[in-house]
Design a protein around this motif. Structure first.
Motif, PDB file in Angstrom:
ATOM      1  N   ASP A 226       0.950  -1.207   0.007  1.00  0.00           N
ATOM      2  CA  ASP A 226      -0.144  -0.062   0.095  1.00  0.00           C
ATOM      3  C   ASP A 226       0.727   1.345  -0.114  1.00  0.00           C
ATOM      4  N   HIS A 227       2.228   1.049  -0.075  1.00  0.00           N
ATOM      5  CA  HIS A 227       3.123   2.269   0.118  1.00  0.00           C
ATOM      6  C   HIS A 227       2.593   3.273  -0.870  1.00  0.00           C
ATOM      7  N   SER A 228       2.656   4.475  -0.646  1.00  0.00           N
ATOM      8  CA  SER A 228       2.460   5.493  -1.621  1.00  0.00           C
ATOM      9  C   SER A 228       3.620   6.663  -1.420  1.00  0.00           C
ATOM     10  N   SER A 229       4.211   6.972  -2.635  1.00  0.00           N
ATOM     11  CA  SER A 229       4.988   8.120  -2.470  1.00  0.00           C
ATOM     12  C   SER A 229       4.294   9.382  -2.773  1.00  0.00           C
ATOM     13  N   GLY A 230       2.963   9.395  -2.978  1.00  0.00           N
ATOM     14  CA  GLY A 230       2.344  10.581  -3.297  1.00  0.00           C
ATOM     15  C   GLY A 230       2.373  10.645  -4.669  1.00  0.00           C
ATOM     16  N   PHE A 255      -3.321   7.668 -13.230  1.00  0.00           N
ATOM     17  CA  PHE A 255      -3.139   8.152 -11.918  1.00  0.00           C
ATOM     18  C   PHE A 255      -3.303   9.497 -11.475  1.00  0.00           C
ATOM     19  N   CYS A 256      -3.800  10.349 -12.310  1.00  0.00           N
ATOM     20  CA  CYS A 256      -3.801  11.818 -12.229  1.00  0.00           C
ATOM     21  C   CYS A 256      -4.899  12.249 -11.056  1.00  0.00           C
ATOM     22  N   ALA A 257      -5.661  11.205 -10.568  1.00  0.00           N
ATOM     23  CA  ALA A 257      -6.751  11.967  -9.536  1.00  0.00           C
ATOM     24  C   ALA A 257      -5.932  12.433  -8.104  1.00  0.00           C
ATOM     25  N   GLY A 258      -4.709  11.685  -7.954  1.00  0.00           N
ATOM     26  CA  GLY A 258      -4.085  12.000  -6.864  1.00  0.00           C
ATOM     27  C   GLY A 258      -2.410  12.962  -7.138  1.00  0.00           C
ATOM     28  N   CYS A 259      -2.461  13.782  -8.377  1.00  0.00           N
ATOM     29  CA  CYS A 259      -1.410  14.275  -8.820  1.00  0.00           C
ATOM     30  C   CYS A 259      -0.961  15.646  -7.633  1.00  0.00           C
ATOM     31  N   ASN A 260       0.191  15.596  -7.410  1.00  0.00           N
ATOM     32  CA  ASN A 260       0.662  16.277  -6.228  1.00  0.00           C
ATOM     33  C   ASN A 260       1.953  17.308  -6.910  1.00  0.00           C
ATOM     34  N   ARG A 261       2.230  17.398  -8.230  1.00  0.00           N
ATOM     35  CA  ARG A 261       3.271  17.896  -8.597  1.00  0.00           C
ATOM     36  C   ARG A 261       3.235  18.821  -9.720  1.00  0.00           C
ATOM     37  N   VAL A 262       4.048  19.704  -9.992  1.00  0.00           N
ATOM     38  CA  VAL A 262       4.314  20.746 -10.924  1.00  0.00           C
ATOM     39  C   VAL A 262       5.897  20.755 -11.356  1.00  0.00           C
ATOM     40  N   ALA A 303      -4.955  27.696 -10.888  1.00  0.00           N
ATOM     41  CA  ALA A 303      -6.009  27.935 -11.211  1.00  0.00           C
ATOM     42  C   ALA A 303      -6.413  27.238 -12.687  1.00  0.00           C
ATOM     43  N   SER A 304      -5.405  26.808 -13.276  1.00  0.00           N
ATOM     44  CA  SER A 304      -5.344  26.363 -14.723  1.00  0.00           C
ATOM     45  C   SER A 304      -4.965  24.826 -14.640  1.00  0.00           C
ATOM     46  N   LYS A 305      -4.564  24.221 -13.766  1.00  0.00           N
ATOM     47  CA  LYS A 305      -3.943  22.932 -13.812  1.00  0.00           C
ATOM     48  C   LYS A 305      -4.975  21.769 -14.360  1.00  0.00           C
ATOM     49  N   PRO A 306      -4.677  21.301 -15.596  1.00  0.00           N
ATOM     50  CA  PRO A 306      -5.557  20.095 -15.819  1.00  0.00           C
ATOM     51  C   PRO A 306      -5.960  19.000 -15.116  1.00  0.00           C
ATOM     52  N   LEU A 307      -7.276  18.411 -15.192  1.00  0.00           N
ATOM     53  CA  LEU A 307      -7.443  17.422 -14.315  1.00  0.00           C
ATOM     54  C   LEU A 307      -6.449  16.182 -14.596  1.00  0.00           C
ATOM     55  N   SER A 308      -6.451  15.882 -15.808  1.00  0.00           N
ATOM     56  CA  SER A 308      -5.510  14.554 -16.220  1.00  0.00           C
ATOM     57  C   SER A 308      -5.028  14.694 -17.568  1.00  0.00           C
ATOM     58  N   HIS A 309      -3.998  13.918 -17.880  1.00  0.00           N
ATOM     59  CA  HIS A 309      -3.309  13.720 -19.227  1.00  0.00           C
ATOM     60  C   HIS A 309      -4.442  12.843 -20.046  1.00  0.00           C
ATOM     61  N   ASP A 310      -4.229  12.606 -21.323  1.00  0.00           N
ATOM     62  CA  ASP A 310      -5.252  11.872 -21.995  1.00  0.00           C
ATOM     63  C   ASP A 310      -4.178  11.441 -23.001  1.00  0.00           C
ATOM     64  N   PHE A 311      -3.160  10.554 -22.445  1.00  0.00           N
ATOM     65  CA  PHE A 311      -2.186   9.960 -23.341  1.00  0.00           C
ATOM     66  C   PHE A 311      -2.790   8.719 -24.208  1.00  0.00           C
ATOM     67  N   ALA A 312      -2.536   8.698 -25.435  1.00  0.00           N
ATOM     68  CA  ALA A 312      -2.857   7.309 -26.296  1.00  0.00           C
ATOM     69  C   ALA A 312      -1.652   7.236 -27.118  1.00  0.00           C
ATOM     70  N   ILE A 313      -1.347   5.713 -27.287  1.00  0.00           N
ATOM     71  CA  ILE A 313      -0.286   5.280 -28.121  1.00  0.00           C
ATOM     72  C   ILE A 313      -0.910   4.384 -29.042  1.00  0.00           C
ATOM     73  N   THR A 314      -1.034   4.800 -30.605  1.00  0.00           N
ATOM     74  CA  THR A 314      -1.632   3.875 -31.505  1.00  0.00           C
ATOM     75  C   THR A 314      -0.589   4.038 -32.636  1.00  0.00           C
ATOM     76  N   PRO A 315      -0.548   2.981 -33.589  1.00  0.00           N
ATOM     77  CA  PRO A 315       0.327   2.937 -34.530  1.00  0.00           C
ATOM     78  C   PRO A 315       0.133   4.432 -35.370  1.00  0.00           C
ATOM     79  N   GLY A 316       1.306   4.980 -35.568  1.00  0.00           N
ATOM     80  CA  GLY A 316       1.138   6.375 -36.433  1.00  0.00           C
ATOM     81  C   GLY A 316       0.731   7.737 -35.694  1.00  0.00           C
ATOM     82  N   SER A 317       0.360   7.381 -34.484  1.00  0.00           N
ATOM     83  CA  SER A 317      -0.137   8.598 -33.959  1.00  0.00           C
ATOM     84  C   SER A 317       0.833   9.464 -33.272  1.00  0.00           C
TER      85      SER A 317
END
Ligand code: SAM
Ligand code: SF4
Length: 330
Positions: A226-230, A255-262, A303-317
């Motif tokens: 259960d260890h969490s480094s945050g 994992f963005c819900a717990g994002c603690n960084r910039v 005031a503008s930090k996004p909620l999450s990334h929306d990464f996707a990797i598909t061939p040619g993307s």
């Protein structure tokens, strides 16, 4: 402890990553193109400016600072910054740490320890000389292993980071974990992320960590921890050893819900998400209005930090954006 910065989604921001240079002595295939255009030196924040801005974050509740890049140890005089920030350890700052490829660690390990650094992350995608040379386009793995040994001898606790790459290091990952167990290192595996243009299609090398975990489970007894480094990693204990296996799965497990960084770049841009272009310009702020202007810009970033990334990797993307990890600070 100072009150934390709070972003617009209510997340406490306690962790600043600082990319002290976008340059590197290696050219890892998943990170950089072979021919890179780096920032002109005139565009960079001075070490004094980097220190002042970082100290401002500490005064505003950041408790952990990681120096990264590019390769932090290639920036001349970076140890002056390490020593300066080390004065904040125990004085607002809980931890000063670094991510490095360790090619120059042997020269700097003692100074890091003297400055108050206790743990570092070292990137090592393969212990096989030919595979390491191929992935990094010219690196010498012995130099890195010597750096790791020097780091340990100096008293640093070392966590190994490896990006899982289909057809390159996948067959070797169980042995890498075994080596980490015998050496007493933790190991974190990372899914390749679509940031910055490289010379290859990332889809060809993308390896879901769900699959890697299933493979590792055949050879090792892995117990969820259960260890969490945050941070974004999920952890497992490897048998009865002290080694912790971490998985960072931006593609197969957001994992963005717990994002603690910039992240602060060497050019002074503060990016609030690895996956987006949202940023504020702290170089312009500090040069035009000093630390008061830096404070205002940090507030705007929260005031503008996004909620999450929306990464996707598909061939040619295409990558999510053109900024390499080495610029933003991985
Ligand atoms: N040069 C140092 C090093 O390699 O440790 C620090 C900077 S490097 C950008 C930080 C981490 O980001 C490394 O562990 C590296 O493997 C990882 N990285 C770089 N590009 C990546 C990508 N596109 N996807 C996932 N991880 C990446
Ligand atoms: Fe350099 Fe690190 Fe990128 Fe490899 S991952 S090219 S060592 S910055």
């Amino acid at each position: 402890m100072h009150a934390p910065l709070i972003d617009r989604h209510g997340r406490a921001i306690r962790y600043l990553r600082v990319s002290v240079t976008d340059r590197c002595d290696l050219r890892c295939r998943y990170c950089m193109a072979e021919k890179m255009t780096f920032l002109p030196r005139s565009a960079l924040l001075s070490l004094e400016e980097l220190a002042l801005i970082t100290e401002r974050f500490i005064a505003r509740g950041v408790t952990k600072v990681r120096l990264t890049g590019g390769e932090p140890l290639v920036r001349r005089d970076v140890m002056d910054l390490v020593r300066r920030l080390g004065r904040s350890v125990g004085n607002g700052l809980d931890e000063l740490t670094m991510t490095t490829n360790a090619t120059r660690l042997a020269d700097h390990a003692d100074t890091l320890v003297a400055a108050g650094v206790r743990r570092i992350n070292v990137s090592l995608d393969s212990r096989d000389p030919a595979t390491f040379h191929h992935i990094t386009r010219h690196g010498d793995v012995e130099q890195v292993l010597d750096g790791i040994a020097a780091g340990r001898a100096a008293g640093l606790r070392i966590k190994i980071n490896a990006v899982a790459l289909k057809g390159l290091n996948d067959a070797e990952l169980p042995d890498l974990l075994d080596w980490c167990v015998t050496q007493g290192h933790d190991l974190t595996l990372i899914e390749t992320m679509p940031v910055g243009h490289i010379d290859e299609d990332r889809a060809d090398r993308f390896l879901p960590l769900t699959q890697v975990l299933a493979d590792l489970g055949k050879r090792f007894e892995l117990k969820r921890d259960d260890h969490s480094s945050g941070g974004p990693a999920r952890y497992w204990r490897v048998g009865d050893s002290g080694t912790r296996l971490g998985l960072i799965s931006p593609l197969t497990g957001n994992f963005c819900a717990g994002c603690n960084r910039v992240r602060l770049t060497t050019e002074g841009m503060l990016y609030t998400c690895l996956g987006h272009d949202d940023s504020v310009d702290l170089k312009a702020a500090i040069r035009s209005g000093g630390l008061a202007a830096v404070d205002a810009a940090i507030d705007a970033a929260m005031a503008s930090k996004p909620l999450s990334h929306d990464f996707a990797i598909t061939p040619g993307s295409a990558p999510a954006h053109a900024r390499h990890m080495s610029v933003t600070g991985g």
